[in-house]
Design an enzyme around this catalytic site. Structure first.
Site, short mmCIF file in Angstrom:
data_model
loop_
_atom_site.label_atom_id
_atom_site.label_comp_id
_atom_site.label_asym_id
_atom_site.label_seq_id
_atom_site.Cartn_x
_atom_site.Cartn_y
_atom_site.Cartn_z
N GLN A 156 44.13 32.98 67.56
CA GLN A 156 45.39 33.51 68.34
C GLN A 156 44.99 33.55 69.83
OE1 GLN A 156 46.97 37.35 68.43
NE2 GLN A 156 48.85 36.79 67.67
N TYR B 59 53.48 41.39 74.93
CA TYR B 59 52.81 40.52 75.98
C TYR B 59 53.55 39.79 76.67
CZ TYR B 59 48.99 43.09 73.13
OH TYR B 59 48.23 43.94 72.87
N ARG C 11 53.40 33.09 66.97
CA ARG C 11 53.99 34.46 66.34
C ARG C 11 54.94 34.96 67.59
NH1 ARG C 11 50.62 39.85 64.30
NH2 ARG C 11 51.73 39.82 62.45
N ARG D 81 46.66 45.92 57.61
CA ARG D 81 46.17 47.22 57.47
C ARG D 81 45.41 47.44 56.44
NH1 ARG D 81 46.16 48.24 62.81
NH2 ARG D 81 47.45 46.26 63.03
#
Length: 334
Positions: free
Chosen positions: A101, A172, A220, A314
């Site tokens: 990524q 971002y 993404r 997670r």
């Protein structure tokens, strides 16, 4: 047959099941961003047995001024390729596919980490990451960023990764261009949705030209900011169609300025309203993430057509055996 165990071929990318480990920052790189033995050990452990078909390696900075945090991985120079090659090998020798990524933090960067004033589409403070007001990017600087994504994608391919992902989520830089909250530009990069995704399309085109027509390209997308005046699912449906047309092979859906956890969203796979709606307007595969901890929940989300691939973050972070236990329980009819 279990939906999670079904293989999927996306261009040259062969996935033996529908389980994805999404990118999660570890802060385990060397101080200069090079691959460390700690990071190699971490990904070796996570990919053990090849139970996860696709591992998307954590966001890696394409330019020093786009660095999000200390000990973040770097793809910003050719000297990183050697270490990245070891990282791709460690994952792929275990039987998982590895995708890298790429990210520029934009206004989510801090002066403390990058040593200069962070940049953004407009001089607007970052609603997720706070900090000072960034410096608005000039046209020339935007062109430099496009070229930096292109060079980083070339390095990713040279290092032997099976694909590359462009990061436009979690507040971002590309999310900052996408969101009306932070994009107040009046030039061709601001205003209507087609202008707010112009930079994305320029990067997709540049990356494509660097990696060739057959190299898997993921994006993404923070498909909703979940904030008043922010980006919406309607924006994302338009963006998704444009990205697919431009040559993106897989869409990886998450939150925008909300990040990967949204207080108002509950349950396993809580981003499914986004993926379900986006799936209706594109034919390329869509990855769903968000609080998935049970293999049966993953199974049901796939069965109901909410997504094509399931990202479990997670749960795998907390338990490296999660994928093995989940796959084995489904194989045994669990």
């Amino acid at each position: 047959m279990s939906h999670l165990l079904k293989p999927l071929q996306v261009g040259s990318l062969k996935l033996h099941n529908r389980l994805v480990m999404p990118p999660m920052a570890t802060a385990k790189a060397e101080p200069d961003g090079k691959v460390s033995s700690t990071i190699l050990d971490y990904y070796k452990e996570k990919s053990q047995g090849g139970y996860i078909s696709l591992i998307i390696v954590e966001h890696s900075f394409i330019l020093p001024e786009g660095k999000a945090s200390k000990q973040q991985l770097s793809v910003a120079e050719d000297t990183t390729v050697e270490g990245l090659r070891k990282l791709a090998e460690v994952i792929q020798q275990n039987g998982s596919q590895a995708v890298m990524q790429l990210n520029h933090a934009g206004s989510a960067a801090s002066k403390e980490v990058i040593g200069t004033t962070p940049v953004g589409p407009s001089a607007v403070c970052n609603p997720r990451h706070g900090g000072e007001s960034p410096q608005e990017l000039s046209q020339g600087e935007i062109t430099d960023i496009v070229q930096a994504f292109q060079a980083a994608a070339r390095r990713t391919k040279e290092a032997g990764f099976a694909g590359v992902e462009i990061h436009s989520a979690h507040g971002y830089l590309l999310n900052q261009f996408f969101s009306p909250l932070t994009n107040k530009r009046t030039d061709q990069y601001g205003g209507a949705i087609h202008n707010r995704i112009r930079l994305h399309l320029e990067i997709i085109e540049a990356v494509r030209s660097a990696v060739g027509p057959d190299f898997p390209l993921l994006l993404r997308l923070g498909a909703s900011d979940y904030l008043e005046g922010g980006s919406t699912l309607e924006d994302s449906k338009i963006a998704a169609q444009e990205f697919a047309k431009a040559g993106v092979n897989i869409l990886d859906i998450s939150g925008g300025f909300s990040g990967y956890a949204v207080p108002t969203l509950r349950g396993q796979g809580y981003f499914f309203p986004l993926t379900q709606a986006i799936k209706k307007v594109v034919t390329i595969p869509v990855i769903l993430t968000g609080g998935i901890t049970e293999p049966q929940a993953a199974e049901q989300l796939l069965a109901e057509g909410k997504a094509d691939l399931i990202g479990v973050g997670r749960a795998i972070l907390n338990n490296s055996k999660w994928a093995e236990q989940a796959i084995e329980s489904l194989r045994n009819g669990g």
